[in-house]
Design an enzyme around this catalytic site. Structure first.
Site, PDB file in Angstrom:
ATOM      1  N   HIS A  95     -31.788  -0.420  28.659  1.00  0.00           N
ATOM      2  CA  HIS A  95     -31.801   0.679  27.682  1.00  0.00           C
ATOM      3  C   HIS A  95     -32.823   1.757  28.059  1.00  0.00           C
ATOM      4  O   HIS A  95     -32.659   2.926  27.738  1.00  0.00           O
ATOM      5  CB  HIS A  95     -32.133   0.149  26.281  1.00  0.00           C
ATOM      6  CG  HIS A  95     -31.017  -0.610  25.640  1.00  0.00           C
ATOM      7  ND1 HIS A  95     -29.953   0.007  25.009  1.00  0.00           N
ATOM      8  CD2 HIS A  95     -30.795  -1.939  25.515  1.00  0.00           C
ATOM      9  CE1 HIS A  95     -29.130  -0.914  24.525  1.00  0.00           C
ATOM     10  NE2 HIS A  95     -29.610  -2.110  24.816  1.00  0.00           N
ATOM     11  N   ASP A 113     -25.486  -0.719  23.132  1.00  0.00           N
ATOM     12  CA  ASP A 113     -25.092  -1.798  22.231  1.00  0.00           C
ATOM     13  C   ASP A 113     -23.934  -1.256  21.408  1.00  0.00           C
ATOM     14  O   ASP A 113     -24.048  -0.172  20.830  1.00  0.00           O
ATOM     15  CB  ASP A 113     -26.253  -2.175  21.302  1.00  0.00           C
ATOM     16  CG  ASP A 113     -27.408  -2.820  22.060  1.00  0.00           C
ATOM     17  OD1 ASP A 113     -27.187  -3.254  23.213  1.00  0.00           O
ATOM     18  OD2 ASP A 113     -28.517  -2.891  21.500  1.00  0.00           O
ATOM     19  N   TYR A 161     -25.303 -15.456  22.508  1.00  0.00           N
ATOM     20  CA  TYR A 161     -26.547 -15.164  23.238  1.00  0.00           C
ATOM     21  C   TYR A 161     -27.570 -14.734  22.194  1.00  0.00           C
ATOM     22  O   TYR A 161     -27.224 -13.983  21.272  1.00  0.00           O
ATOM     23  CB  TYR A 161     -26.319 -14.045  24.262  1.00  0.00           C
ATOM     24  CG  TYR A 161     -27.514 -13.797  25.164  1.00  0.00           C
ATOM     25  CD1 TYR A 161     -27.741 -14.592  26.277  1.00  0.00           C
ATOM     26  CD2 TYR A 161     -28.407 -12.760  24.884  1.00  0.00           C
ATOM     27  CE1 TYR A 161     -28.844 -14.372  27.097  1.00  0.00           C
ATOM     28  CE2 TYR A 161     -29.514 -12.541  25.700  1.00  0.00           C
ATOM     29  CZ  TYR A 161     -29.728 -13.358  26.799  1.00  0.00           C
ATOM     30  OH  TYR A 161     -30.817 -13.133  27.602  1.00  0.00           O
ATOM     31  N   HIS A 218     -27.657 -11.522  19.727  1.00  0.00           N
ATOM     32  CA  HIS A 218     -26.497 -10.682  20.063  1.00  0.00           C
ATOM     33  C   HIS A 218     -25.242 -11.104  19.300  1.00  0.00           C
ATOM     34  O   HIS A 218     -24.134 -10.986  19.810  1.00  0.00           O
ATOM     35  CB  HIS A 218     -26.246 -10.692  21.575  1.00  0.00           C
ATOM     36  CG  HIS A 218     -27.235  -9.866  22.337  1.00  0.00           C
ATOM     37  ND1 HIS A 218     -28.551 -10.235  22.481  1.00  0.00           N
ATOM     38  CD2 HIS A 218     -27.111  -8.671  22.967  1.00  0.00           C
ATOM     39  CE1 HIS A 218     -29.188  -9.311  23.183  1.00  0.00           C
ATOM     40  NE2 HIS A 218     -28.341  -8.354  23.483  1.00  0.00           N
ATOM     41  N   ASP A 278     -24.366  -9.689  16.437  1.00  0.00           N
ATOM     42  CA  ASP A 278     -23.832  -8.572  15.650  1.00  0.00           C
ATOM     43  C   ASP A 278     -23.515  -7.341  16.488  1.00  0.00           C
ATOM     44  O   ASP A 278     -23.250  -6.262  15.962  1.00  0.00           O
ATOM     45  CB  ASP A 278     -24.796  -8.203  14.517  1.00  0.00           C
ATOM     46  CG  ASP A 278     -26.157  -7.753  15.040  1.00  0.00           C
ATOM     47  OD1 ASP A 278     -26.392  -7.853  16.270  1.00  0.00           O
ATOM     48  OD2 ASP A 278     -26.987  -7.313  14.223  1.00  0.00           O
ATOM     49  N   HIS A 279     -23.564  -7.488  17.800  1.00  0.00           N
ATOM     50  CA  HIS A 279     -23.178  -6.377  18.683  1.00  0.00           C
ATOM     51  C   HIS A 279     -22.940  -6.931  20.079  1.00  0.00           C
ATOM     52  O   HIS A 279     -23.279  -8.088  20.366  1.00  0.00           O
ATOM     53  CB  HIS A 279     -24.280  -5.305  18.729  1.00  0.00           C
ATOM     54  CG  HIS A 279     -25.536  -5.740  19.424  1.00  0.00           C
ATOM     55  ND1 HIS A 279     -26.526  -6.482  18.797  1.00  0.00           N
ATOM     56  CD2 HIS A 279     -25.961  -5.560  20.702  1.00  0.00           C
ATOM     57  CE1 HIS A 279     -27.506  -6.711  19.653  1.00  0.00           C
ATOM     58  NE2 HIS A 279     -27.189  -6.176  20.817  1.00  0.00           N
ATOM     59  N   HIS A 311     -23.915  -6.029  23.977  1.00  0.00           N
ATOM     60  CA  HIS A 311     -24.734  -5.206  24.869  1.00  0.00           C
ATOM     61  C   HIS A 311     -24.000  -5.085  26.204  1.00  0.00           C
ATOM     62  O   HIS A 311     -23.606  -6.089  26.785  1.00  0.00           O
ATOM     63  CB  HIS A 311     -26.112  -5.871  25.065  1.00  0.00           C
ATOM     64  CG  HIS A 311     -26.886  -5.306  26.212  1.00  0.00           C
ATOM     65  ND1 HIS A 311     -27.960  -4.467  26.042  1.00  0.00           N
ATOM     66  CD2 HIS A 311     -26.727  -5.458  27.568  1.00  0.00           C
ATOM     67  CE1 HIS A 311     -28.451  -4.124  27.234  1.00  0.00           C
ATOM     68  NE2 HIS A 311     -27.721  -4.709  28.171  1.00  0.00           N
TER      69      HIS A 311
HETATM   70 ZN   LIG Z   1     -28.799  -3.914  24.300  1.00  0.00          ZN
END
Ligand SMILES: [Zn+2]
Length: 262
Positions: free
Chosen positions: A189, A196, A224, A227, A229-230, A232
């Site tokens: 990022h 994301d 993971y 992670h 709720d989204h 990456h």
């Molecule tokens: Zn991310």
């Protein structure tokens, strides 16, 4: 003599026309002028140049399973295959050659600032409310270039998922922002190489699985840690500025995407 006379006549004629008409007379050989970038020749395997590099940015999301399209300005087999997938996805004649029909679709897809139709620099600069792409390890200009590449990959992923909105919940993060949200110390990022994403129409697992076909070399999703709720997605394999090796790494155990390279 005769040529000179004709030339003088043409100039006089152009001068007699109102502004807009003069522009079109002068620009006659160029069939199209796009606000972002205009290609002036057909591209295919063996060609090289900045026009190839510009094309590679836009088809990077059509790299195919677990692959990437290098942004090297050389039109090799991978670029041809990516162009072919792009053409197939948009219902064009799929010959792997970038010509007028391919460019017309790209012109339609790209905004004047070169971002793809469904993503913007603002949206990708939203890690903590936006910082103009400054405050990371790279210059703002380099970071924006990376973010542009990320966006074209997202555009391909979005198209592949049925042309339905993909929401970016976190894009570029300055170092301060990355610390604030508890991101990894050398997070992609920071470089503009990551996003994301969430979707209202596709499950996170569908997004994570499909992302493997669209030029992303880092994918983390459900199962993971942190992670669920989204998803990456990032381009770590292309990042030569970070401290990790250029390898593919993805994990979304709840989606059948293993901690290795499955
Ligand atoms: Zn991310």
């Amino acid at each position: 003599m005769r040529v000179n006379t004709l030339k003088r006549v043409a100039v006089a004629f152009a001068l007699a026309l109102p502004g807009a008409a003069i522009a079109s007379v002068v620009a006659a050989p160029a069939a199209y002028a796009d606000g972002c970038y205009t290609w002036n020749r057909n591209l295919y395997q063996g060609r090289s140049g900045d026009d190839v590099r510009q094309l590679q940015i836009r088809v990077a999301g059509w790299a195919g399973s677990r692959d990437i399209v290098e942004n090297d300005g050389r039109y090799g087999p991978k670029t041809a295959a990516a162009v072919k997938r792009f053409q197939q996805a948009y219902g064009l004649r799929a010959d792997g050659i970038a010509g007028p029909q391919t460019y017309a679709k790209l012109y339609q897809l790209q905004d004047n600032d070169c971002t793809p139709a469904h993503f913007s620099y603002n949206e990708l600069d939203n890690g903590c409310g936006g910082s103009g792409y400054s405050g990371g390890p790279l210059s703002a200009a380099q970071t924006k270039q990376n973010a542009l590449r990320t966006m074209w990959k997202l555009e391909a992923l979005r198209k592949s998922l049925g042309d339905k909105p993909l929401n970016v919940t976190s894009g570029f993060r300055s170092r301060a922002c990355n610390n604030q949200v508890g991101g990894a110390s050398d997070s992609q990022h920071l470089y503009g190489h990551a996003a994301d994403v969430t979707s209202r129409t596709s499950s996170l697992c569908t997004v994570a699985r499909d992302a493997r076909n669209h030029g992303f070399s880092g994918i983390y999703g459900p199962g993971y840690p942190d992670h669920d709720d989204h998803v990456h997605v990032d381009s770590r394999r292309e990042n030569n500025s970070d401290s990790s090796s250029n390898t593919t790494n993805w994990s979304a155990p709840d989606c059948g995407i293993g901690a290795g390279n499955d």
